[in-house]
Design a protein around this motif. Sequence first.
Motif: not given
Length: 472
Positions: A171-190
Amino acid sequence: MNQDFLIQVGAILDSKYVLTEDADKAPYLTDWRNRFTGRALAVLLPSTSAEVAAIVKLCANTKTAIVPQGGNTGLCGGATPDQSGKQVILSLKRMKQIREIDVANQTISLEAGCILQTIQEKAAEKGFLFPLSLGAEGSCMIGGNLATNAGGTNVLRYGSTRDLCLGLEVVTANGEIWNGMKGLRKDNTGYDLRDLYVGSEGTLGIITAAVMKLYPLPISQWTTLVATQDISSTIALLNLFQQRATSLLTGFEMMTKESLTLIDKHFPQMANPLKGSPPFTILIELSDHESEDHVKQLLEAILEEALESELITDAVIASNLSQANSFWHMREHITLAQAQEGANLKHDITIPLSALDRFISETDALIKAKYPGIRIINFGHLGDGNLHYNVAPPEGVDFKAFNAANEKPVHELIYSQVELCNGSISAEHGVGQLKIDELRAHKGEVAHELMKSIKKALDPQNILNPRKVLSI
Ligand code: FAD
Ligand code: 2HG
Ligand code: ZN
């Protein structure tokens, strides 16, 4: 204003989950070591990420500062509020769902309030090892482990909490939910947001859930205690184990004679089985997925080699699980023995292994010369170069008076030695409110300014755990 906040929070949480009475708030207001006590407007106990998000939105609208809290076992005061009485504590302890164990992906998805020991047990039921392990595992929570990037006793084989984490929900400082619940062993998206939040001690976002790696459960483990006479032979012993046992080496913990003197005094039932109080007692663990015999023979062969080359002077191999556990208990009770002795000055530091010998001999000499009779309670995760180089006043001297007079100069002496050796002033416990000044002094100007820019970008109103890690 305060009343207004409490009315609005009443629309998000049932009143029994908004603690405002002094007696109800008390257990959340002091840290584990009793070093810091604060005040709080309320302790909030949400049970879902949506409730956390709604609370953070309300806090953003009312500019109310939030102190996230897990198991409250942190050693740097990061989960303790300030004295204003205006901050709210957001406890994650009701968020304890294990969402999924993905057997094929070897991952576990779980909420921030899951207790570490419960996670280990649930993973074991499915035949997996969750390798994070530390003395506070019966109370600390995965959200707190992630927020502090906790280390513990298995780091040399499996890495720290950061290395075990594949995904996060924040949950970010302005109350949004960032869903980064990926079970990846590789992810080079920035930019790696996950790695930004891990270790941020509640100052950048509230971790509500995570995807963590699992490993196959070892089928055999052998544990030994060995005696060494000095640190250079201890490092040589570590290198020998690294070469011969490679990835089977899962623990390499060091305890000095002075550390175990405290165990003798406060937990005599846990006495060191090695005779004659050696200068260094090393706890070594090998784990294997093959038969018992394989790893036992390997351990015996390495110890024989170490004895012949005089790296060690004595060794005891645990003959069963209960004896192995007793070795670990002795090691893990040093922190409790110190707490019973008095409030020692803690230094959770890392030094490159190649500089450890120099660090210990020079720093021991400097500190003993300046403070005759001082006790250096030095122990830790030697395999990671991580020392708990703690300091207690001479026997019989009052801890409070000694610390009041000497805390700053003792820290300065030790941390300047750490800097000379190119080490770190916080290996695994974090910064919290305890080490803000030291972080500013030792992180380096450029890095410190970059950290401030990140904080301002992600939490522009400074409502997330203000004056922790950074002095803003
Ligand atoms: P807390 O103490 O509640 O919080 C710690 C920090 O994280 C605070 O800044 C808090 O604001 C923040 N936080 C908590 N939850 C969240 C969340 N969900 N989102 C965002 N921020 C959050 N540490 C080690 O690394 N290695 C050890 O070997 C070790 N051994 C220990 C042994 C003992 C006996 C004790 C008492 C402590 C030990 N610790 C060790 C320190 C401590 O247990 C760890 O730092 C642990 O990770 C803290 O978890 P917690 O849930 O208690 O967090
Ligand atoms: C440990 O390794 C903990 O036991 C606590 O990190 C260290 O008491 C300490 O300083
Ligand atoms: Zn530790």
